[in-house]
Design a protein around this motif. Structure first.
Motif, mmCIF file in Angstrom:
data_model
loop_
_atom_site.group_PDB
_atom_site.id
_atom_site.type_symbol
_atom_site.label_atom_id
_atom_site.label_comp_id
_atom_site.label_asym_id
_atom_site.label_seq_id
_atom_site.Cartn_x
_atom_site.Cartn_y
_atom_site.Cartn_z
ATOM 1 N N UNK A 1 62.864 69.501 34.456
ATOM 2 C CA UNK A 1 64.255 69.660 34.015
ATOM 3 C C UNK A 1 64.558 71.085 33.551
ATOM 4 N N UNK A 2 63.511 71.824 33.187
ATOM 5 C CA UNK A 2 63.715 73.221 32.771
ATOM 6 C C UNK A 2 64.151 74.090 33.954
ATOM 7 N N UNK A 3 63.834 73.615 35.168
ATOM 8 C CA UNK A 3 64.077 74.426 36.354
ATOM 9 C C UNK A 3 65.036 73.775 37.345
ATOM 10 N N UNK A 4 65.148 72.458 37.304
ATOM 11 C CA UNK A 4 65.968 71.742 38.266
ATOM 12 C C UNK A 4 67.446 72.072 38.058
ATOM 13 N N UNK A 5 68.091 72.531 39.119
ATOM 14 C CA UNK A 5 69.517 72.898 39.098
ATOM 15 C C UNK A 5 69.840 74.002 38.080
ATOM 16 N N UNK A 6 68.851 74.834 37.767
ATOM 17 C CA UNK A 6 69.065 75.928 36.805
ATOM 18 C C UNK A 6 69.239 77.272 37.518
ATOM 19 N N UNK A 7 69.325 77.248 38.851
ATOM 20 C CA UNK A 7 69.432 78.494 39.596
ATOM 21 C C UNK A 7 68.070 79.046 39.959
ATOM 22 N N UNK A 8 68.074 80.065 40.792
ATOM 23 C CA UNK A 8 66.824 80.604 41.320
ATOM 24 C C UNK A 8 66.118 81.548 40.346
ATOM 25 N N UNK A 9 66.877 82.154 39.454
ATOM 26 C CA UNK A 9 66.322 83.246 38.650
ATOM 27 C C UNK A 9 65.138 82.798 37.798
ATOM 28 N N UNK A 10 65.232 81.624 37.200
ATOM 29 C CA UNK A 10 64.166 81.155 36.327
ATOM 30 C C UNK A 10 62.872 80.916 37.108
ATOM 31 N N UNK A 11 63.011 80.340 38.297
ATOM 32 C CA UNK A 11 61.837 80.130 39.154
ATOM 33 C C UNK A 11 61.274 81.471 39.627
ATOM 34 N N UNK A 12 62.156 82.374 39.961
ATOM 35 C CA UNK A 12 61.736 83.699 40.429
ATOM 36 C C UNK A 12 60.920 84.421 39.364
ATOM 37 N N UNK A 13 61.385 84.346 38.120
ATOM 38 C CA UNK A 13 60.659 84.984 37.017
ATOM 39 C C UNK A 13 59.297 84.336 36.800
ATOM 40 N N UNK A 14 59.227 83.013 36.968
ATOM 41 C CA UNK A 14 57.947 82.300 36.825
ATOM 42 C C UNK A 14 56.943 82.784 37.868
ATOM 43 N N UNK A 15 57.376 82.834 39.120
ATOM 44 C CA UNK A 15 56.487 83.273 40.204
ATOM 45 C C UNK A 15 56.072 84.734 39.990
ATOM 46 N N UNK A 16 57.039 85.545 39.597
ATOM 47 C CA UNK A 16 56.760 86.968 39.382
ATOM 48 C C UNK A 16 55.716 87.159 38.281
ATOM 49 N N UNK A 17 55.830 86.396 37.201
ATOM 50 C CA UNK A 17 54.924 86.572 36.063
ATOM 51 C C UNK A 17 53.480 86.238 36.409
ATOM 52 N N UNK A 18 53.281 85.268 37.288
ATOM 53 C CA UNK A 18 51.923 84.855 37.635
ATOM 54 C C UNK A 18 51.331 85.618 38.824
ATOM 55 N N UNK A 19 52.167 86.126 39.724
ATOM 56 C CA UNK A 19 51.639 86.615 41.003
ATOM 57 C C UNK A 19 52.041 88.048 41.353
#
Length: 294
Positions: free
Chosen positions: A236-254
């Motif tokens: 729920x933290x990411x669902x329908x919250x837009x791409x930016x939050x997911x993008x930051x997650x991927x960026x932080x790890x990889x």
């Protein structure tokens, strides 16, 4: 109108098309049943997922004369890295470069199904019916499939390749078990600054396992596919919250591996569950793919 074939296949997705091409290569005359026509429309194909093809499946596709057409879209996996967030220990698997072997391939579904559709349309032993299956009946010498518009198809075997909610499985009263994993899969593609070097990564986060898989580069840009199986209620933290939050997650790890990352497709979400038929074979019936086990 009654027609006779060797085998009737219900469903023209990846499984149904692959089965049709494989069985026709053995000389069988195939009736392929699906209301969807054998036409690929990119605008009407919303699936941004990819499919992993093992070396065994590559051998299968080579044997039936399909791999040459698929190979131009296939990105080899030469190394797999497993990372555990709670541990500093990582595990890596590498293909044997001396024998030029790979650990598998990734193909975008849009290219996979478009290629199979084109090969099926050219195949003289596959006869497509753009009709819905209404019912079927079995007799000692064969099986009758009753379709819309008064079509009757008689064959020796009927194959269900019509997905996890298989209508043929339902008509045949084949029981199945269902389990809700209480997870959502987030699927999308990323464009990244550095080469992926044919690397696949599985990172085990607290919210659920996240995989990044290499796909074919194009226009001098680097791409990978992301599949994240996220647990309830974390998604729920990411669902329908837009791409930016997911993008930051991927960026932080990889970022150390891929450099700057941006999401370049729509983010799709899929509820994860298990559907498993209690049997795959019944009298003159075979269940394949998601119809049997999804």
């Amino acid at each position: 109108m009654k027609k006779n074939y060797d085998i009737t296949i219900i469903g023209s997705g990846l499984t149904g098309l692959s089965a049709s091409l494989a069985l026709s290569s053995l000389g069988y005359k195939i009736a392929l049943i699906d209301p969807k026509p054998l036409v690929f429309n990119k605008k009407l194909f919303p699936d941004n997922r990819t499919t992993a093809i093992s070396s065994g499946s590559v051998s299968f596709y080579k044997k039936i004369g399909v791999w040459e057409s698929l190979n131009k879209y296939a990105c080899p996996i030469k190394k797999i890295l497993i990372e555990e967030l709670s541990s500093k220990l990582n595990t890596a698997f590498t293909a044997d470069s001396n024998k030029e072997k790979v650990m598998g391939y990734m193909i975008e579904n849009k290219n996979f199904i478009r290629t199979l559709l084109e090969l099926t349309k050219k195949n003289k032993k596959i006869f497509k019916y753009d009709n819905k299956l209404l019912k079927f009946s079995r007799k000692p010498e064969g099986v009758l499939a009753i379709l819309e518009n008064n079509y009757v198809i008689e064959s020796k075997l009927i194959i269900g390749a019509d997905g996890k909610n298989s209508y043929l499985r339902k008509l045949a009263n084949i029981e199945y078990r269902h389990k809700n994993y209480k997870q959502k899969a987030f699927t999308f593609n990323i464009e990244h600054e550095k080469l992926h070097k044919n690397l696949a990564i599985e990172k085990f986060l607290e919210e659920g396992p996240l995989a990044i898989l290499p796909i074919k580069s194009k226009n001098n840009k680097n791409y990978s596919s992301v599949v994240w199986s996220c647990n309830f209620p974390d998604y729920y933290k990411y669902h329908n919250k837009g791409e930016k939050k997911l993008e930051l997650l991927i960026q932080s790890y990889f970022e150390r591996i891929y450099g700057k990352i941006r999401i370049c497709t729509k983010v799709k979400t899929w509820n994860l569950s298990l559907t498993h038929a209690k049997k795959y074979v019944d009298e003159r019936i075979l269940l394949l793919g998601d119809s049997a086990h999804s």
